[in-house]
Design a protein around this motif. Structure first.
Motif, PDB file in Angstrom:
ATOM      1  N   ALA A 447      39.797 -33.387 -33.784  1.00 25.34           N
ATOM      2  CA  ALA A 447      39.320 -32.145 -34.353  1.00 25.34           C
ATOM      3  C   ALA A 447      37.812 -31.803 -34.195  1.00 25.34           C
ATOM      4  N   GLU A 448      37.089 -32.689 -34.311  1.00 29.59           N
ATOM      5  CA  GLU A 448      35.481 -32.686 -34.266  1.00 29.59           C
ATOM      6  C   GLU A 448      35.311 -32.152 -32.769  1.00 29.59           C
ATOM      7  N   ARG A 449      35.866 -32.880 -31.761  1.00 34.22           N
ATOM      8  CA  ARG A 449      35.895 -32.425 -30.433  1.00 34.22           C
ATOM      9  C   ARG A 449      36.151 -31.021 -30.224  1.00 34.22           C
ATOM     10  N   VAL A 450      37.464 -30.634 -30.535  1.00 34.07           N
ATOM     11  CA  VAL A 450      38.114 -29.353 -30.598  1.00 34.07           C
ATOM     12  C   VAL A 450      37.072 -28.272 -31.075  1.00 34.07           C
ATOM     13  N   ASN A 451      36.371 -28.486 -32.308  1.00 35.34           N
ATOM     14  CA  ASN A 451      35.320 -27.872 -32.996  1.00 35.34           C
ATOM     15  C   ASN A 451      34.110 -27.613 -32.314  1.00 35.34           C
ATOM     16  N   GLU A 452      33.719 -28.588 -31.491  1.00 35.04           N
ATOM     17  CA  GLU A 452      32.463 -28.558 -30.946  1.00 35.04           C
ATOM     18  C   GLU A 452      32.564 -27.357 -29.755  1.00 35.04           C
ATOM     19  N   ILE A 453      33.655 -27.112 -29.310  1.00 37.78           N
ATOM     20  CA  ILE A 453      34.081 -26.022 -28.295  1.00 37.78           C
ATOM     21  C   ILE A 453      34.190 -24.809 -28.903  1.00 37.78           C
ATOM     22  N   LEU A 454      34.910 -24.845 -30.021  1.00 39.15           N
ATOM     23  CA  LEU A 454      35.182 -23.455 -30.848  1.00 39.15           C
ATOM     24  C   LEU A 454      33.790 -22.844 -31.484  1.00 39.15           C
ATOM     25  N   ASP A 455      32.962 -23.998 -31.941  1.00 39.01           N
ATOM     26  CA  ASP A 455      31.949 -23.417 -32.827  1.00 39.01           C
ATOM     27  C   ASP A 455      30.733 -23.432 -31.635  1.00 39.01           C
ATOM     28  N   MET A 456      30.816 -23.706 -30.323  1.00 42.04           N
ATOM     29  CA  MET A 456      29.786 -23.574 -29.714  1.00 42.04           C
ATOM     30  C   MET A 456      29.010 -22.167 -29.295  1.00 42.04           C
ATOM     31  N   GLU A 457      27.839 -22.221 -29.659  1.00 39.28           N
ATOM     32  CA  GLU A 457      27.092 -20.674 -29.494  1.00 39.28           C
ATOM     33  C   GLU A 457      26.789 -20.208 -28.053  1.00 39.28           C
ATOM     34  N   ILE A 458      27.439 -18.965 -27.776  1.00 37.82           N
ATOM     35  CA  ILE A 458      27.413 -18.545 -26.151  1.00 37.82           C
ATOM     36  C   ILE A 458      25.888 -18.173 -26.096  1.00 37.82           C
ATOM     37  N   MET A 459      25.373 -18.487 -25.309  1.00 36.92           N
ATOM     38  CA  MET A 459      23.826 -18.029 -24.910  1.00 36.92           C
ATOM     39  C   MET A 459      23.876 -16.854 -24.401  1.00 36.92           C
ATOM     40  N   ILE A 460      24.688 -16.405 -23.575  1.00 35.22           N
ATOM     41  CA  ILE A 460      24.669 -15.035 -23.130  1.00 35.22           C
ATOM     42  C   ILE A 460      25.746 -14.252 -23.566  1.00 35.22           C
ATOM     43  N   LYS A 461      25.296 -13.201 -24.223  1.00 37.62           N
ATOM     44  CA  LYS A 461      26.166 -12.236 -24.926  1.00 37.62           C
ATOM     45  C   LYS A 461      26.270 -10.752 -24.397  1.00 37.62           C
ATOM     46  N   ASP A 462      27.064  -9.961 -24.719  1.00 32.73           N
ATOM     47  CA  ASP A 462      27.012  -8.500 -24.392  1.00 32.73           C
ATOM     48  C   ASP A 462      25.981  -8.060 -25.353  1.00 32.73           C
ATOM     49  N   PRO A 463      25.353  -6.947 -25.317  1.00 30.92           N
ATOM     50  CA  PRO A 463      24.347  -6.013 -26.007  1.00 30.92           C
ATOM     51  C   PRO A 463      25.418  -5.533 -27.125  1.00 30.92           C
ATOM     52  N   LYS A 464      24.737  -5.262 -28.161  1.00 31.42           N
ATOM     53  CA  LYS A 464      25.735  -4.545 -29.386  1.00 31.42           C
ATOM     54  C   LYS A 464      25.887  -2.855 -28.906  1.00 31.42           C
ATOM     55  N   GLU A 465      24.769  -2.418 -28.123  1.00 35.14           N
ATOM     56  CA  GLU A 465      24.934  -1.078 -27.822  1.00 35.14           C
ATOM     57  C   GLU A 465      24.604  -0.911 -26.286  1.00 35.14           C
ATOM     58  N   PRO A 466      25.688  -1.338 -25.366  1.00 37.94           N
ATOM     59  CA  PRO A 466      25.484  -1.502 -24.090  1.00 37.94           C
ATOM     60  C   PRO A 466      25.020   0.005 -23.480  1.00 37.94           C
ATOM     61  N   LYS A 467      24.205  -0.044 -22.320  1.00 39.45           N
ATOM     62  CA  LYS A 467      23.617   1.070 -21.659  1.00 39.45           C
ATOM     63  C   LYS A 467      24.274   1.258 -20.370  1.00 39.45           C
ATOM     64  N   PRO A 468      24.645   2.304 -19.826  1.00 45.85           N
ATOM     65  CA  PRO A 468      25.338   2.867 -18.547  1.00 45.85           C
ATOM     66  C   PRO A 468      24.410   2.506 -17.233  1.00 45.85           C
ATOM     67  N   PHE A 469      24.887   2.300 -16.120  1.00 44.99           N
ATOM     68  CA  PHE A 469      24.146   2.270 -15.024  1.00 44.99           C
ATOM     69  C   PHE A 469      23.598   3.521 -14.591  1.00 44.99           C
ATOM     70  N   LEU A 470      22.478   3.395 -13.561  1.00 42.63           N
ATOM     71  CA  LEU A 470      21.896   4.701 -13.231  1.00 42.63           C
ATOM     72  C   LEU A 470      22.672   5.260 -11.980  1.00 42.63           C
ATOM     73  N   PRO A 471      23.373   6.211 -11.851  1.00 45.25           N
ATOM     74  CA  PRO A 471      24.030   6.438 -10.561  1.00 45.25           C
ATOM     75  C   PRO A 471      23.178   6.813  -9.159  1.00 45.25           C
ATOM     76  N   GLU A 472      21.854   7.227  -9.673  1.00 48.69           N
ATOM     77  CA  GLU A 472      20.952   7.539  -8.489  1.00 48.69           C
ATOM     78  C   GLU A 472      20.352   6.304  -7.694  1.00 48.69           C
ATOM     79  N   LYS A 473      20.691   5.129  -8.647  1.00 50.26           N
ATOM     80  CA  LYS A 473      20.059   3.900  -7.961  1.00 50.26           C
ATOM     81  C   LYS A 473      21.200   2.996  -7.557  1.00 50.26           C
ATOM     82  N   LYS A 474      22.590   3.611  -7.307  1.00 49.82           N
ATOM     83  CA  LYS A 474      23.631   2.658  -7.025  1.00 49.82           C
ATOM     84  C   LYS A 474      23.303   1.807  -5.970  1.00 49.82           C
ATOM     85  N   GLY A 475      23.714   0.309  -6.005  1.00 49.76           N
ATOM     86  CA  GLY A 475      23.534  -0.537  -4.945  1.00 49.76           C
ATOM     87  C   GLY A 475      22.172  -1.322  -4.985  1.00 49.76           C
ATOM     88  N   GLU A 476      21.508  -0.931  -5.748  1.00 50.26           N
ATOM     89  CA  GLU A 476      19.773  -1.542  -5.657  1.00 50.26           C
ATOM     90  C   GLU A 476      19.773  -2.648  -6.711  1.00 50.26           C
TER      91      GLU A 476
END
Length: 566
Positions: A447-476
């Motif tokens: 259980a401790e080993r399973v909880n280590e995975i489930l309780d692992m804090e993900i370092m890279i997360k999505d922003p709370k308010e995501p922004k859109p890409f700029l169409p004029e700079k597509k592919g850059e």
């Protein structure tokens, strides 16, 4: 381990059903010894007569008891019986009695009956003693009595109520009731058969109820444990899918596989047992102790001896085997790791002719796991024979002490049988608890080993308010003063990197091994996040957009290709 219960929040209905069924099962289990005692004491020894409160009495017997009983007991007896006239007797089931009127018992409570039993049993012995004295003075009256009545009155004439145990007083009073029933014309054989069949039918009904409850509890527990393991596997998979390279560095692939398979299997096995035992064993143990105290409190020390012996055995096993349980899961990890490495690098192993070395590595990991498993299993195999030895030794002790009490008239044979059954139930309760205690450490580690995975804090997360890409700079793609340092590393790998990769053109990075080319590319899909600076895709900082949207913009060809089935 308790943290995992949060995944069973929606399963409260089956949990409540399991608890109710276990309460029913424990209640029935605790009732069976009582019925066994009744069959021996009442059905066999007392001919089906439960106590000294007869269903019916002759009028002269009732009046005789009034003379030898205390007034408050007489009043209680009058409230419990109703006088039938000769016509009422003729219309009742006692119509074979032709000699006069009868007193028939009304419906009374169990408490009233117990009080009346104590008073009437002493009154019957005193009345029998008086009748014995009168008959001794009148030889003609003695000639009209049967041999059993003469024997009974002769025994009661010399009885001293102060020195007599309650069980002997009760048995003597039952003999009086038997003679009374015979005088009225009641078939005693039929009374005994009816009592035995009725009590036996109740026992069979209880046994079927216990069986049904046990089957349903096992089914519900297995389904609930399987449901928990499914939910855990699902959550682990979803969590691992969100892992970045930083999290993967903390867990090997072999360890993640073990945790999502073997560890969850250990938890499932434990949960299947736990639902059936954690509720049932305490109910059985506490109920058994309560029943033992009501049967014969003076013999409870024998059970204490058995419980202490079992606790000592469990303590020794814990000291010897428990440390090994904690090692087992790590050894399984090690075996999976070695196996995966060998299978993945099989072509390299053959190319460098290191088959012998790899066989030795695998053999060592395999042997370590086998030896630890053998040690634990051998320790556990000693448990059951020792427990059975304690249980059988306790039975012998109870029979020895109980036989002495029966000889002194302080206990009945049926009570001794019930006491033995209750003692075994108490010992079994402790045995069940010990089984859970043995399984718990390994399940706790899992259980401790399973909880280590489930309780692992993900370092890279999505922003709370995501922004859109700029169409004029597509592919850059643009790097602005990017610094990057691997987690727990002493110094940065990339220093102040700035460049623009415009759309429609090819940008290449050339450098020696270890110069940071792969690291630089891995920063774009956010396998790692930059330590300082920023990376822009289509004119937007990649930390300010959704990861899924970012990956939709990227085509990625890894250095090592991976093929998926299908």
């Amino acid at each position: 381990m308790l943290k995992l219960f949060r995944y069973l929040k929606k399963a409260y209905v089956p949990v409540i059903c399991i608890v109710i069924l276990l309460v029913i099962q424990a209640t029935c289990d605790l009732s069976l010894p009582t019925y066994t005692s009744k069959i021996v004491n009442v059905g066999i020894q007392q001919g089906g007569i439960e106590d000294a409160v007869p269903d019916v009495m002759r009028e002269e017997t009732f009046l005789g008891l009034e003379k030898v009983m205390k007034q408050k007991d007489v009043d209680r007896m009058k409230d419990a019986y109703k006088l039938y006239s000769k016509k009422q007797v003729h219309d009742s089931k006692y119509k074979d009695y032709k000699k006069g009127r009868l007193y028939v018992r009304k419906k009374i409570t169990k408490d009233e009956r117990e009080k009346l039993d104590t008073a009437m049993s002493k009154g019957m012995i005193n009345l029998s003693a008086q009748m014995a004295q009168q008959i001794a003075a009148n030889p003609k009256a003695a000639a009209s009595l049967s041999n059993s009545q003469k024997k009974m009155m002769k025994q009661m004439e010399h009885m001293n109520l102060k020195d007599m145990p309650d069980s002997i007083i009760s048995q003597a009073a039952v003999s009086f009731v038997k003679s009374e029933y015979k005088a009225i014309g009641i078939d005693m054989d039929q009374v005994q058969i009816h009592y035995l069949l009725t009590t036996g039918a109740k026992m069979v009904g209880l046994a079927f109820l216990i069986m049904a409850a046990a089957v349903l509890v096992t089914l519900l527990s297995a389904r609930l444990a399987a449901r928990l393991s499914r939910v855990l596997r699902d959550h682990i998979f979803q969590k691992v899918m969100d892992f970045t390279n930083s999290e993967f560095d903390k867990f090997s692939t072999a360890s993640l596989i073990t945790r999502s398979t073997n560890d969850i299997q250990q938890i499932q096995q434990f949960m299947t047992m736990m639902f059936r035992i954690v509720v049932y064993a305490p109910l059985l143990g506490i109920g058994g102790i309560f029943k033992v105290l009501t049967t014969n409190a003076k013999m409870t020390w024998t059970i204490a001896v058995g419980v202490i012996a079992i606790m000592l055995v469990i303590f020794v096993l814990f000291k010897v085997a428990m440390p090994k349980f904690k090692v087992l899961q790590k050894l399984i990890d090690r075996l999976n790791l070695v196996t995966r490495e060998i299978l993945t690098g099989l072509s390299v192993i053959r190319a460098f002719s290191t088959e012998k070395h790899e066989e030795e590595r695998f053999d060592k990991a395999n042997m370590d796991l086998m030896k630890t498993n053998l040690f634990v299993n051998r320790a556990m195999t000693f448990m059951m024979p020792i427990m059975m030895l304690i249980m059988n030794g306790l039975t012998v002790l109870i029979v020895y002490v109980g036989a002495h009490n029966i000889d002194l008239g302080k206990m009945q044979v049926g009570d001794l049988m019930a006491f033995i059954q209750y003692a075994m139930q108490i010992i079994m309760a402790f045995l069940f608890i010990s089984m859970v205690s043995i399984m718990m450490p390994r399940a706790q580690v899992a259980a401790e080993r399973v909880n280590e995975i489930l309780d692992m804090e993900i370092m890279i997360k999505d922003p709370k308010e995501p922004k859109p890409f700029l169409p004029e700079k597509k592919g850059e793609v643009e790097f602005k003063n990017v610094y990057f340092c691997y987690p727990d590393a002493d110094e940065a790998v990339l220093h102040n990197i700035s460049f623009v990769a415009p759309a429609g053109k090819t940008t290449a990075f050339i450098g020696s091994t270890g110069s940071g080319k792969s690291t630089l590319i891995n920063l774009i899909p956010r396998f790692f996040d930059v330590t300082r600076g920023s990376i822009l895709v289509d004119g937007q900082d990649i930390r300010e957009v959704r990861q899924s949207d970012l990956c939709d913009k990227i085509g990625y060809v890894p250095q090592k290709g991976v093929l998926f089935s299908g």
